[in-house]
Enzyme design. Structure first.
Site, mmCIF file in Angstrom:
data_model
loop_
_atom_site.group_PDB
_atom_site.id
_atom_site.type_symbol
_atom_site.label_atom_id
_atom_site.label_comp_id
_atom_site.label_asym_id
_atom_site.label_seq_id
_atom_site.Cartn_x
_atom_site.Cartn_y
_atom_site.Cartn_z
ATOM 1 N N TRP A 11 1.597 0.168 -8.154
ATOM 2 C CA TRP A 11 0.796 0.289 -9.179
ATOM 3 C C TRP A 11 1.449 1.467 -10.268
ATOM 4 C CZ3 TRP A 11 -3.432 3.925 -10.500
ATOM 5 C CH2 TRP A 11 -4.092 3.818 -11.322
ATOM 6 N N ASP A 14 2.748 -1.418 -0.740
ATOM 7 C CA ASP A 14 1.629 -2.119 -1.108
ATOM 8 C C ASP A 14 1.860 -2.504 -2.523
ATOM 9 O OD1 ASP A 14 -1.481 -2.403 -0.900
ATOM 10 O OD2 ASP A 14 -1.097 -1.066 -2.799
ATOM 11 N N TYR A 58 -0.463 -6.272 -10.663
ATOM 12 C CA TYR A 58 0.361 -5.532 -11.210
ATOM 13 C C TYR A 58 1.347 -5.982 -12.027
ATOM 14 C CZ TYR A 58 -1.872 -2.198 -7.608
ATOM 15 O OH TYR A 58 -2.857 -1.518 -6.744
ATOM 16 N N LYS A 101 2.714 19.773 -11.527
ATOM 17 C CA LYS A 101 3.261 19.741 -12.944
ATOM 18 C C LYS A 101 2.363 20.096 -14.082
ATOM 19 C CE LYS A 101 4.253 15.455 -12.355
ATOM 20 N NZ LYS A 101 4.894 14.130 -12.452
ATOM 21 N N GLY A 131 2.949 7.230 -5.170
ATOM 22 C CA GLY A 131 4.037 6.376 -6.250
ATOM 23 C C GLY A 131 5.068 7.102 -6.430
#
Length: 316
Positions: A21, A49, A54, A216, A284
């Site tokens: 995604w 996945d 998407y 971050k 991700g």
């Protein structure tokens, strides 16, 4: 890499899985996406996945192409159906028509003969649940789908689906894919208890709170260049997490992680995997190095003292 059963099924999935995604097929170049998938496979990730929506099918094409070099039985491929794939009145939802047509389209884009896990991307209040479950059961009977699951369904919706499946002899839901992280714990109240009782495994997404739990983003500092929060197309998904309170908590959690000898992201992933009802956490990645780091969370056991320290921060 450690593996867990997906719910009470016999299917074993890697504790860390790779999603696509906001990345593959859109913001991450194809060659980089394939390198990420190759690295994930090399490191023992067996669950990949994606979803038809998407990048309007482009993500499925990239994921399918990347996995084609590997034996089909060596990985678990998951995709989804629900969101609009066109402008027509039947190009969305969980009607029999849309489910069957989109399953066939996903198979073609992925370049495979079957989908391991086919998931209802959201609940469809406009379609009878019986119609949805029967269509999914037919796909299982036809061999196009091996297992069925849902994503972001409530405990009541999951319970209704399980009871209807048991009553009519339909193939049972084996998984739910909810958002779950240190800053979004809604499934702990009712979804997790129900699913653990009924044998439905959780494949959680956004385990790092859209990047907040990577360390971050710092309190009082601008968002880093190149980060998700700096991307006009993606920042809407992380902005809700970037409150001053959450940033302060993330900074405290990063100190706890450092004292435990691990990056914040690995602490956050291990914290999720402490739940026996969680089968896998979907990460991700836009670089293979991110995967190399995140997979180290598999098998990490957090001590009671560490869990208490985390709870004190989250509850403050």
């Amino acid at each position: 890499m450690n593996y867990r059963k997906l719910g009470k099924s016999g299917l074993r999935v890697s504790e860390i899985s790779l999603g696509s995604w906001l990345t593959y097929g859109s913001s991450v170049e194809k060659e980089t996406a394939i390198r990420c998938i190759d690295k994930a496979y090399e490191l023992g990730i067996n669950f990949f996945d994606t979803a038809n929506v998407y990048a309007r099918g482009e993500s499925e094409k990239v994921v399918g192409e990347a996995l084609r070099k590997y034996p089909r039985e060596s990985y678990v491929l998951a995709t989804k159906v629900f969101f609009p794939m066109g402008d027509g009145p039947n190009d969305r939802g969980l009607s029999r028509k849309h489910i069957i047509e989109q399953c066939n389209a996903s198979l073609k884009r992925l370049g495979v003969d079957y989908i391991d896990l086919y998931q209802c991307h959201r609940f469809d209040p406009e379609t009878p649940l019986d119609e949805t479950l029967q269509a999914l059961d037919d796909l299982v009977t036809q061999g196009k789908v091996l297992y069925v699951g849902v994503s972001e369904w409530t405990a009541v919706q999951i319970n209704d689906a399980l009871h209807l499946a048991d009553k009519n002899g339909y193939d049972r839901i084996i998984s739910n894919q909810p958002v779950y992280n240190m800053f979004n714990r809604y499934i702990e109240e009712s979804v997790l208890p129900l699913c653990e009782r009924e044998g439905v495994g959780q494949i959680v997404f956004s385990p790092l709170a859209q990047g907040l739990l990577t360390g971050k983003y710092k309190p009082g500092q601008p968002v880093p260049q190149g980060s998700r929060a700096a991307n006009p197309e993606q920042k809407m998904f992380i902005e809700r997490y970037l409150t001053e309170n959450n940033l302060q908590k993330a900074a405290q959690l990063e100190k706890i992680a450092a004292e435990a000898g691990m990056p914040l992201a690995n602490l956050a992933l291990a914290w999720i995997l402490r739940q026996p009802g969680v089968s896998s956490a979907i990460i991700g990645a836009s670089r293979p190095a991110q995967i190399e780091q995140n997979v180290k969370a598999s098998g990490v056991k957090l001590t009671p003292d560490l869990l208490q320290a985390i709870d004190e921060v989250l509850e403050s």
